[in-house]
Motif scaffolding. Structure first.
Motif, PDB file in Angstrom:
ATOM      1  N   ASP A  45     -30.639  61.814  77.005  1.00 32.36           N
ATOM      2  CA  ASP A  45     -30.705  60.816  76.242  1.00 32.36           C
ATOM      3  C   ASP A  45     -31.809  61.348  74.713  1.00 32.36           C
ATOM      4  O   ASP A  45     -32.086  62.214  74.341  1.00 32.36           O
ATOM      5  CB  ASP A  45     -31.795  60.186  77.263  1.00 32.36           C
ATOM      6  CG  ASP A  45     -32.864  61.334  77.944  1.00 32.36           C
ATOM      7  OD1 ASP A  45     -33.080  62.634  77.272  1.00 32.36           O
ATOM      8  OD2 ASP A  45     -33.711  61.170  78.838  1.00 32.36           O
ATOM      9  N   PRO A  46     -32.493  59.464  74.471  1.00 32.51           N
ATOM     10  CA  PRO A  46     -33.450  60.491  72.840  1.00 32.51           C
ATOM     11  C   PRO A  46     -34.378  61.590  72.937  1.00 32.51           C
ATOM     12  O   PRO A  46     -34.689  62.282  71.926  1.00 32.51           O
ATOM     13  CB  PRO A  46     -34.381  59.060  72.643  1.00 32.51           C
ATOM     14  CG  PRO A  46     -32.840  57.999  73.431  1.00 32.51           C
ATOM     15  CD  PRO A  46     -32.546  59.175  74.780  1.00 32.51           C
ATOM     16  N   ALA A  47     -35.167  61.970  74.268  1.00 34.57           N
ATOM     17  CA  ALA A  47     -36.175  62.861  74.087  1.00 34.57           C
ATOM     18  C   ALA A  47     -34.953  64.159  74.370  1.00 34.57           C
ATOM     19  O   ALA A  47     -35.954  65.370  73.722  1.00 34.57           O
ATOM     20  CB  ALA A  47     -36.879  62.730  75.623  1.00 34.57           C
ATOM     21  N   LEU A  54     -36.977  69.169  67.335  1.00 34.24           N
ATOM     22  CA  LEU A  54     -37.626  69.888  66.939  1.00 34.24           C
ATOM     23  C   LEU A  54     -37.726  71.652  67.560  1.00 34.24           C
ATOM     24  O   LEU A  54     -38.307  72.071  66.613  1.00 34.24           O
ATOM     25  CB  LEU A  54     -38.905  69.574  67.762  1.00 34.24           C
ATOM     26  CG  LEU A  54     -39.264  68.106  68.153  1.00 34.24           C
ATOM     27  CD1 LEU A  54     -40.781  66.874  68.845  1.00 34.24           C
ATOM     28  CD2 LEU A  54     -40.203  67.457  66.257  1.00 34.24           C
ATOM     29  N   ARG A  55     -36.964  72.012  68.463  1.00 36.59           N
ATOM     30  CA  ARG A  55     -36.615  72.851  68.323  1.00 36.59           C
ATOM     31  C   ARG A  55     -36.595  74.091  67.331  1.00 36.59           C
ATOM     32  O   ARG A  55     -35.978  75.314  66.717  1.00 36.59           O
ATOM     33  CB  ARG A  55     -36.932  73.932  69.819  1.00 36.59           C
ATOM     34  CG  ARG A  55     -37.425  73.797  70.655  1.00 36.59           C
ATOM     35  CD  ARG A  55     -36.358  74.311  72.407  1.00 36.59           C
ATOM     36  NE  ARG A  55     -35.412  73.246  72.755  1.00 36.59           N
ATOM     37  CZ  ARG A  55     -35.849  72.215  73.073  1.00 36.59           C
ATOM     38  NH1 ARG A  55     -36.429  71.103  73.494  1.00 36.59           N
ATOM     39  NH2 ARG A  55     -34.066  71.590  73.287  1.00 36.59           N
ATOM     40  N   GLU A  57     -33.325  75.465  67.762  1.00 34.47           N
ATOM     41  CA  GLU A  57     -33.351  76.790  68.569  1.00 34.47           C
ATOM     42  C   GLU A  57     -31.499  77.531  68.085  1.00 34.47           C
ATOM     43  O   GLU A  57     -31.793  78.214  67.538  1.00 34.47           O
ATOM     44  CB  GLU A  57     -32.981  77.105  69.955  1.00 34.47           C
ATOM     45  CG  GLU A  57     -34.634  76.824  69.720  1.00 34.47           C
ATOM     46  CD  GLU A  57     -35.136  76.633  71.681  1.00 34.47           C
ATOM     47  OE1 GLU A  57     -34.115  76.478  71.803  1.00 34.47           O
ATOM     48  OE2 GLU A  57     -35.858  76.708  72.467  1.00 34.47           O
ATOM     49  N   ARG A  58     -31.229  76.607  67.445  1.00 33.40           N
ATOM     50  CA  ARG A  58     -29.202  76.760  67.007  1.00 33.40           C
ATOM     51  C   ARG A  58     -28.840  75.689  66.982  1.00 33.40           C
ATOM     52  O   ARG A  58     -29.579  74.385  66.155  1.00 33.40           O
ATOM     53  CB  ARG A  58     -29.134  76.243  69.067  1.00 33.40           C
ATOM     54  CG  ARG A  58     -29.054  75.082  69.354  1.00 33.40           C
ATOM     55  CD  ARG A  58     -28.548  75.122  70.511  1.00 33.40           C
ATOM     56  NE  ARG A  58     -26.372  75.914  70.348  1.00 33.40           N
ATOM     57  CZ  ARG A  58     -25.401  74.882  71.706  1.00 33.40           C
ATOM     58  NH1 ARG A  58     -25.852  74.815  72.488  1.00 33.40           N
ATOM     59  NH2 ARG A  58     -24.551  75.612  71.004  1.00 33.40           N
ATOM     60  N   ARG A  59     -27.461  76.008  66.367  1.00 27.47           N
ATOM     61  CA  ARG A  59     -26.933  74.834  65.148  1.00 27.47           C
ATOM     62  C   ARG A  59     -26.385  73.692  65.685  1.00 27.47           C
ATOM     63  O   ARG A  59     -25.540  73.715  66.484  1.00 27.47           O
ATOM     64  CB  ARG A  59     -25.661  75.472  64.252  1.00 27.47           C
ATOM     65  CG  ARG A  59     -25.402  74.850  63.669  1.00 27.47           C
ATOM     66  CD  ARG A  59     -24.606  75.534  62.344  1.00 27.47           C
ATOM     67  NE  ARG A  59     -23.250  74.869  62.170  1.00 27.47           N
ATOM     68  CZ  ARG A  59     -23.293  74.165  61.308  1.00 27.47           C
ATOM     69  NH1 ARG A  59     -24.239  73.532  60.958  1.00 27.47           N
ATOM     70  NH2 ARG A  59     -22.304  72.762  60.769  1.00 27.47           N
ATOM     71  N   PHE A  60     -27.108  72.571  64.757  1.00 25.80           N
ATOM     72  CA  PHE A  60     -26.339  71.271  65.438  1.00 25.80           C
ATOM     73  C   PHE A  60     -26.029  70.415  64.557  1.00 25.80           C
ATOM     74  O   PHE A  60     -26.387  70.036  63.160  1.00 25.80           O
ATOM     75  CB  PHE A  60     -27.215  71.155  66.689  1.00 25.80           C
ATOM     76  CG  PHE A  60     -28.412  70.157  66.179  1.00 25.80           C
ATOM     77  CD1 PHE A  60     -28.825  68.788  65.382  1.00 25.80           C
ATOM     78  CD2 PHE A  60     -29.616  71.408  66.392  1.00 25.80           C
ATOM     79  CE1 PHE A  60     -29.740  68.729  65.261  1.00 25.80           C
ATOM     80  CE2 PHE A  60     -30.959  70.711  65.922  1.00 25.80           C
ATOM     81  CZ  PHE A  60     -31.346  69.554  65.687  1.00 25.80           C
ATOM     82  N   VAL A  61     -25.168  69.432  64.896  1.00 22.73           N
ATOM     83  CA  VAL A  61     -24.875  68.508  63.683  1.00 22.73           C
ATOM     84  C   VAL A  61     -25.257  66.977  64.735  1.00 22.73           C
ATOM     85  O   VAL A  61     -24.540  67.148  66.021  1.00 22.73           O
ATOM     86  CB  VAL A  61     -22.941  68.076  63.433  1.00 22.73           C
ATOM     87  CG1 VAL A  61     -22.668  67.248  62.756  1.00 22.73           C
ATOM     88  CG2 VAL A  61     -23.504  69.977  62.483  1.00 22.73           C
ATOM     89  N   CYS A  86     -30.991  56.484  59.230  1.00 26.01           N
ATOM     90  CA  CYS A  86     -29.840  56.809  61.306  1.00 26.01           C
ATOM     91  C   CYS A  86     -30.677  57.752  61.841  1.00 26.01           C
ATOM     92  O   CYS A  86     -31.996  57.790  61.175  1.00 26.01           O
ATOM     93  CB  CYS A  86     -28.676  57.538  60.596  1.00 26.01           C
ATOM     94  SG  CYS A  86     -29.159  57.992  59.450  1.00 26.01           S
ATOM     95  N   ILE A  87     -30.545  58.395  62.696  1.00 29.51           N
ATOM     96  CA  ILE A  87     -31.533  59.740  62.784  1.00 29.51           C
ATOM     97  C   ILE A  87     -31.404  60.657  62.232  1.00 29.51           C
ATOM     98  O   ILE A  87     -30.652  61.053  61.180  1.00 29.51           O
ATOM     99  CB  ILE A  87     -30.292  59.767  64.377  1.00 29.51           C
ATOM    100  CG1 ILE A  87     -30.316  59.895  64.967  1.00 29.51           C
ATOM    101  CG2 ILE A  87     -31.127  61.603  64.707  1.00 29.51           C
ATOM    102  CD1 ILE A  87     -29.769  59.503  66.418  1.00 29.51           C
ATOM    103  N   PRO A  88     -32.811  61.551  61.920  1.00 30.63           N
ATOM    104  CA  PRO A  88     -32.663  62.368  60.388  1.00 30.63           C
ATOM    105  C   PRO A  88     -31.857  63.641  60.754  1.00 30.63           C
ATOM    106  O   PRO A  88     -31.777  63.704  61.374  1.00 30.63           O
ATOM    107  CB  PRO A  88     -34.002  62.522  61.275  1.00 30.63           C
ATOM    108  CG  PRO A  88     -34.866  61.618  61.019  1.00 30.63           C
ATOM    109  CD  PRO A  88     -34.133  60.870  62.732  1.00 30.63           C
ATOM    110  N   GLY A  89     -30.675  63.570  59.555  1.00 30.52           N
ATOM    111  CA  GLY A  89     -29.932  64.229  59.356  1.00 30.52           C
ATOM    112  C   GLY A  89     -28.794  63.993  59.551  1.00 30.52           C
ATOM    113  O   GLY A  89     -28.072  64.665  59.540  1.00 30.52           O
ATOM    114  N   ALA A  90     -28.633  62.902  59.631  1.00 30.94           N
ATOM    115  CA  ALA A  90     -27.139  62.903  60.817  1.00 30.94           C
ATOM    116  C   ALA A  90     -26.085  62.511  59.817  1.00 30.94           C
ATOM    117  O   ALA A  90     -26.538  62.416  58.137  1.00 30.94           O
ATOM    118  CB  ALA A  90     -26.915  61.891  61.381  1.00 30.94           C
ATOM    119  N   VAL A  91     -24.679  62.600  59.842  1.00 25.32           N
ATOM    120  CA  VAL A  91     -23.609  62.459  59.076  1.00 25.32           C
ATOM    121  C   VAL A  91     -23.118  61.251  59.878  1.00 25.32           C
ATOM    122  O   VAL A  91     -22.887  61.226  60.887  1.00 25.32           O
ATOM    123  CB  VAL A  91     -22.894  63.830  59.445  1.00 25.32           C
ATOM    124  CG1 VAL A  91     -21.945  63.668  57.909  1.00 25.32           C
ATOM    125  CG2 VAL A  91     -23.543  65.214  58.851  1.00 25.32           C
TER     126      VAL A  91
END
Length: 184
Positions: A45-47, A54-55, A57-61, A86-91
């Motif tokens: 979900d969006p939360a 925010l965290r 903690e790891r690499r994500f796309v 879009c969602i910030p940083g989205a490709v």
């Protein structure tokens, strides 16, 4: 195994085809534990996504899947791979990216045969996924935007999983759920 569907006749059930990474793991004798096989939920979900962002903690796309003609309220596809609305940083990618790579002339609806809708061959698919900055160890959150957002996002999720990306999540409700959550 066999299954009967409304009759006495039974058909063997074939396992789903393995992606290239899973086929290599099976050939090497690597067997996931029951916990790994079940894995965490594919739907987030969006939360959950906001917490991940925010965290850090790891690499994500974050991968947005959008048909160019489906941009919301006059918006057009960006010229850069990073989307503005879009969602910030989205490709952002077209749903046909996993079928034709960067060859936009072969994107839907420009198919000349039904086979044009097939995924790229395994090696090309893995290279195409890598061009997005995604490896087998990258956590990818996919969402769709536009009138066919669920179909495009699910197809992208499947293509990524088939290519060997271990952790691919689908944002429940797509971009509109993100906006309702207060993102954007």
């Amino acid at each position: 195994r066999s299954s009967s569907v409304g009759s006495e006749q039974a058909w063997p059930l074939a396992p789903p085809p393995l992606g290239p990474k899973q086929a290599r793991m099976e050939a090497d004798g690597v067997v996931p534990s029951p916990d790994q096989a079940a894995g965490p939920s594919l739907l987030v979900d969006p939360a959950w996504l906001q917490g991940l962002m925010l965290r850090q903690e790891r690499r994500f796309v974050i991968l947005e899947v959008l048909f160019p003609g489906e941009a919301a309220q006059g918006e057009h596809m960006p010229s850069s791979p990073t989307c503005r609305r879009c969602i910030p940083g989205a490709v952002s990618v077209h749903p046909s990216y996993f079928e034709a790579g960067a060859d936009v002339a072969r994107y839907y609806p420009n198919y000349s045969t039904p086979q044009d809708g097939n995924l790229l061959p395994d090696e090309l698919l893995c290279d195409t996924v890598a061009q997005l900055g995604i490896t087998s160890d990258t956590l990818v959150v996919v969402y769709g935007k536009g009138c066919a957002h669920t179909m495009g996002a699910c197809r992208a999720q499947w293509a990524l999983m088939y290519s060997g990306v271990r952790e691919v999540r689908l944002l429940d409700g797509g971009f509109s759920a993100w906006e309702r959550h207060g993102g954007g």
